[in-house]
Every structure is written in C-alpha cells, then in structure tokens.
Design a protein around this motif. Structure first.
Motif, PDB file in Angstrom:
ATOM      1  N   PHE A  36     -11.652   2.696  -0.661  1.00 55.08           N
ATOM      2  CA  PHE A  36     -10.512   1.679  -1.337  1.00 55.08           C
ATOM      3  C   PHE A  36      -9.454   2.592  -1.600  1.00 55.08           C
ATOM      4  CE2 PHE A  36     -14.578  -0.015  -2.280  1.00 55.08           C
ATOM      5  CZ  PHE A  36     -14.307  -1.377  -1.713  1.00 55.08           C
ATOM      6  N   ALA A  37      -8.936   3.585  -1.445  1.00 59.84           N
ATOM      7  CA  ALA A  37      -8.152   4.533  -1.874  1.00 59.84           C
ATOM      8  C   ALA A  37      -6.562   4.022  -1.334  1.00 59.84           C
ATOM      9  CB  ALA A  37      -8.243   6.108  -1.723  1.00 59.84           C
ATOM     10  N   GLY A  38      -6.607   3.384  -0.067  1.00 59.30           N
ATOM     11  CA  GLY A  38      -5.435   3.221   0.591  1.00 59.30           C
ATOM     12  C   GLY A  38      -5.115   1.627   0.560  1.00 59.30           C
ATOM     13  N   GLY A  39      -5.777   0.768  -0.032  1.00 60.84           N
ATOM     14  CA  GLY A  39      -5.612  -0.697  -0.114  1.00 60.84           C
ATOM     15  C   GLY A  39      -5.037  -1.045  -1.528  1.00 60.84           C
ATOM     16  N   GLU A  40      -5.303  -2.281  -1.628  1.00 65.16           N
ATOM     17  CA  GLU A  40      -4.520  -3.012  -2.847  1.00 65.16           C
ATOM     18  C   GLU A  40      -5.427  -2.669  -4.201  1.00 65.16           C
ATOM     19  OE1 GLU A  40      -4.950  -7.185  -2.671  1.00 65.16           O
ATOM     20  OE2 GLU A  40      -3.821  -7.256  -0.875  1.00 65.16           O
ATOM     21  N   ALA A  41      -6.371  -2.052  -4.161  1.00 69.00           N
ATOM     22  CA  ALA A  41      -7.123  -1.338  -5.395  1.00 69.00           C
ATOM     23  C   ALA A  41      -6.706   0.130  -5.322  1.00 69.00           C
ATOM     24  CB  ALA A  41      -8.837  -1.412  -4.966  1.00 69.00           C
ATOM     25  N   ALA A  42      -5.920   0.609  -4.623  1.00 73.31           N
ATOM     26  CA  ALA A  42      -5.782   2.088  -5.066  1.00 73.31           C
ATOM     27  C   ALA A  42      -5.233   2.536  -6.269  1.00 73.31           C
ATOM     28  CB  ALA A  42      -4.558   2.439  -4.016  1.00 73.31           C
TER      29      ALA A  42
END
Length: 319
Positions: A3-9
């Motif tokens: 999830f590090a690169g998405g909206e949850a970053a």
C-alpha cells in the motif's frame, strides 16, 4: 509495501513509524534535518518522529530549540537528551518564550543534573530570578540524584525543612504578624493575585485561576488565615493519598515528579504542573512514592512579608 504507493501511503508511513520501521524513521530524520525542505513536510516528519519515540531523533529535537517554529513542541522532547547545550539554549531563549513554553523549559531544566547545573549557575549569577521556579520545580530539583545539585540548591534557598517545634514557632510568629497587620493596606486584588499566580497557580485553582494538580482552594477561603499559614509552613502534616508525590527516575536520567493519574501494565501517567506525562514502564529505572507534599516545607521563607500577607488575604477572600 503493497500500500506504500497508493492512497493509503500517508497512513502506511504513520503506522510504519509507530511500529519503529527503521527505514521510515531514517527518511523522516533526513526530512526534518533539511531546513530547505517544505515546511509541511518537516512538520509531518517532526510529528511522526515525536510520536514514535525514536531515540536517534533526539539530537534533532535539541537543534530545533533554536527554531522558534518548533521550539515549543521540541522542549519536552529535548529533555530526553543529556547534552548541556539543551540548558544553555533554553536559558538563552527564556525571554522569548510564552508562559506555557517557559514552564515547560524550566521543567526540563530541573529534570537532570546536566541541565540543573547551568540553571543554578544562572540563578547564582543573577541572570535568572530565584522566583522563576515554582514550588513544585524546587521540589523536583531537590529530588535529582546529584550531590552537587543538592548542595547548590541548599546554598541558594537554604535548608527548608523545619523540626515540628520550629514549625510551630514559625506558625505562631506568622499568625501574630497577620493579626497585627493593617488589613486595609493589604492589596489582595492585584498583589495577592499576582503572588498566587506566581507561587501557587501551577498546582491549585482559586476561583478561575490555576491548575488542577493539587486540591481546589476556591472554597477554602472560609477556613481563615490560620489554615493557610499552617499549610504553608508544614505542608507535610496531612497529605491525602490522592496527592502523594511519585518520583520517577527514567533510564535516561530524567527525574519526573507528579501524582499518579493512571497506571496500566505498560505505562504510568503522572499529573505534573505542566500537564500529564506518560512514562513507559520499561523506561523506569526507579520509582518511589513520597509521603511529602509537592509544596516544599518552608516555602514561605522565600516570600517577603508583604507578599505573604497579600497572598493570605487573597486566599481568605471569597472569589
């Protein structure tokens, strides 16, 4: 990583810091140390490092004492260090600090021998008035496990503990002074309130003024002057269990004095004059419960007679 690169970053980064991810903490330290980085990125890095308790960030917190934008929040975090520059930086900044920051700075300075030394030197040299310290902070200085600090405290303020016989004699003398004083000439509205704010308000509420560490004095006015004289001279005569002083020495050498507000298997929460302090149980080197009050015995020795009379009249006047 998923999830590090998405909206949850952002949430991922905050969680990673909270769980002590070394790579994330290292990146945050680099951002915080970069004075050219965007202000919002530095503030975010600061908040993450502060919440994580990252020990490698402590030198950065010390450097941030020189930056007004971070100084107020960095003061309690810099207390984790043992660098004497913490003391010299805080002492130099005192005139620029607001009341809350100044209280936090003094509390930091009385927490460790490395900080207490420069603080006491400033008082001896006259660069800092003796009454810059509250009664609770004076008590904390006496609790530091350092013979040199204890000796200097005694040299500045004298030994404040009295024998029961001496305390009774002092009470009698002060009661006589009060009885013979011209009441009409005592300014309790301005002078008395100012003395209360300086000496007592860190711990006690009176009317709408003060803190909630000690008993609320608003309704105590009806007890009369003898009640307050006796408690000022011998505050240790009766100390309720809810107000017993707990002294914690942490594994980094800090002395934290307060009243237990909450305790779990993992942490101890102490009420202090500067607000609640949470101490992880695994960071406690020594913990003792003292039967004495947070008010140092002989506090009234540091009060000129005019201040004492104004304070007494303020306390016995209905808010």
């Amino acid at each position: 990583e998923r999830f590090a690169g998405g909206e949850a970053a952002d949430a991922v980064q905050r969680l990673s810091a909270a769980f002590g991810d070394a790579a994330v903490l290292a990146r945050m330290r680099l951002v915080l140390a970069d004075v050219k980085a965007p202000a919002k990125d530095r503030r975010r890095a600061f908040d993450l490092l502060a919440r994580s308790g990252d020990p490698e960030a402590v030198p950065l917190f010390v450097k941030l004492l020189a930056e007004p934008a971070y100084r107020g929040d960095a003061i309690p975090l810099a207390a984790r260090a043992s660098d004497p520059t913490v003391a010299t930086t805080l002492l130099a900044a005192l005139p620029e600090l607001d009341a809350r920051q100044r209280g936090a700075a003094i509390s930091t300075l009385v927490s460790k021998p490395a900080f207490a030394g420069p603080l006491l030197e400033a008082i001896v040299a006259g660069r800092l008035p003796r009454d810059s310290l509250t009664a609770a902070q004076g008590r904390q200085l006496r609790g530091i496990r350092d013979a040199a600090v204890a000796a200097r405290v005694d040299a500045i303020w004298g030994r404040l503990n009295e024998s029961p016989a001496a305390a009774r004699a002092t009470m009698a003398r002060l009661k006589k002074t009060w009885a013979e004083a011209p009441q009409w000439a005592i300014d309790h509205k301005a002078h008395g309130r100012a003395v209360f704010t300086r000496v007592c308000a860190n711990c006690h509420v009176h009317g709408e003024v003060g803190g909630k560490l000690g008993p609320n004095l608003t309704g105590s006015w009806m007890n009369g002057p003898d009640y307050f004289i006796e408690n000022l001279v011998d505050p240790n005569a009766v100390v309720g269990p809810d107000y017993q002083l707990t002294v914690v020495i942490t594994d980094d050498g800090r002395s934290i004095n307060g009243i237990v507000a909450e305790e779990t298997a993992a942490a101890l929460v102490l009420k202090t004059p500067d607000g609640p302090v949470t101490v992880p149980k695994d960071a406690i080197d020594e913990r003792t419960t003292s039967p004495v009050s947070m008010i140092p015995s002989g506090l009234r020795e540091n009060l000129p007679e005019a201040d004492l009379l104004a304070l007494l009249k303020f306390l016995i006047t209905k808010p």
